[in-house]
Design an enzyme around this catalytic site. Structure first.
Site: not given
Ligand code: UFG
Length: 324
Positions: A33, A52-53, A74, A142, A171, A209, A283
């Site tokens: 890491d 570093d990779i 990871f 990403y 997921f 959001f 968001r």
């Molecule tokens: N959300 C909020 N408030 C916050 C944080 C998140 O309302 O403070 C909502 C987001 O809008 C979203 C849901 O909660 O609707 C989940 O958000 P996360 O940020 O927890 O997770 P994501 O679904 O955005 O992201 C996850 C992984 C990413 C991956 C993505 C696939 O963390 O690595 O799923 O879309 F890319």
């Protein structure tokens, strides 16, 4: 007999939980890491190689020193929003870095390679739940970087004829180690459950959001899967490795969606109080709904079943970690 396993990115959230489970099951997890987003104090289950990779010399040194047959990858930058702002950092670290790592693995006789991939490779899917045959159409750098790495792995394995690979499309990873001494720690924190629990602790409202999505309660739906369950899938690869030259893909989710509001309610039930919420605009880049399909493939081929991924256990474990 225990195996030596190179855990690349083993100082991060999922990697550190994986290193711990490997050690608990009698294996030797060697963490590689660069500590750019991981934590040194999360590396406590086996040897540590700081590197570093993208540094071929450092990668080769670690592979030569430990001669792992299994490499779990990871290491990645993984914030969707940040990837929109700094795309080249994502292609450099996630794609270039993975290519360097793969090259080293092929050269040093690694037989079994596992990638942390993501549901973000699907973009905004037309059908729910998302089958493994859904088109790959990432909507952010990403997801695009992970899609490219999956392809590079498949091509490298086929050409080598010796290495096999497994790509796990996670997921929403969530939860923490049940003992409460290892968990999710990002700077800054953008994920839902840590932010809800933070609001429960300090009383400052969390931002929700968007409540105007075309979903049952208007908030986004996600498939939350416990970090310990994700890690179990990686260990299952030891017992069910791919064939040489083969690349396998799995969706790792429960197949059940939960809305943001449902998650907040579960956190209120766990913490025993009302959590202050500010409704904010959507968001950018958030798909309305992401739920895993084809989850029975991991069950059938790896014997994997999520055991801790009900929302009560996820939130309970996360809360124990947060209170620390
Ligand atoms: N959300 C909020 N408030 C916050 C944080 C998140 O309302 O403070 C909502 C987001 O809008 C979203 C849901 O909660 O609707 C989940 O958000 P996360 O940020 O927890 O997770 P994501 O679904 O955005 O992201 C996850 C992984 C990413 C991956 C993505 C696939 O963390 O690595 O799923 O879309 F890319």
């Amino acid at each position: 007999m225990g195996e030596t396993v190179l855990v690349v990115g083993g100082a991060g959230y999922i990697g550190s939980h994986c290193a711990r489970m490997l050690a608990e099951r009698g294996h030797t997890p060697v963490v590689f890491d660069n500590l750019s987003t991981g934590w040194k104090d999360a590396v406590r289950f086996g040897p540590f190689e700081h590197g570093d990779i993208r540094d071929a010399t450092a990668v080769a040194r670690a592979l030569r020193a430990h001669q792992p047959k299994l490499v779990l990858h990871f290491a990645a930058r993984s914030l969707v929003g940040e990837s929109m702002q700094r795309p080249l950092d994502y292609y450099d670290n996630n794609v270039t870095g993975s290519v360097v790592l793969l090259e080293g693995c092929v050269r040093h006789g690694v037989e079994n390679f596992v990638l942390s991939s993501t549901a973000a490779v699907y973009g905004v899917p037309e059908r729910m739940p998302i089958g493994l045959d859904a088109p790959l159409a990432p909507i952010n750098p990403y997801g695009a970087s992970k899609m490219m790495v999956e392809r590079a792995i498949e091509d490298a394995c086929r050409a080598s004829g010796a290495m096999g690979a497994t790509c796990f499309r996670y997921f929403n990873a969530a939860g923490a180690h049940p003992e409460g001494d290892l968990g999710e720690r990002h700077e800054p924190e953008t994920h839902l459950i840590p932010n809800v629990l933070k609001a429960a602790v300090n009383g400052t409202p969390m931002s929700l959001f968007g409540d105007d999505y075309d979903t049952p309660d208007g908030t986004c739906v996600r498939d939350y899967v416990h970090v310990q369950d994700l890690v179990e899938a990686h260990l299952a690869v030891l017992a069910h490795p791919p064939r040489a030259g083969e690349t396998r893909r799995y969706n790792l989710g429960t197949g059940e969606g939960l809305s943001v509001k449902q998650v907040i309610l579960a956190c209120e039930a766990e913490t025993g109080g009302k959590i202050p919420v500010d409704i904010k605009p959507r968001r950018p880049g958030d798909p309305p709904s992401l739920v895993a399909g084809d989850t029975e493939k991991a069950r059938a081929e790896l014997g994997w079943t999520p055991r801790r991924s009900d929302v009560g256990t996820i939130v309970g474990d996360a809360w124990r970690w947060h209170r620390r």
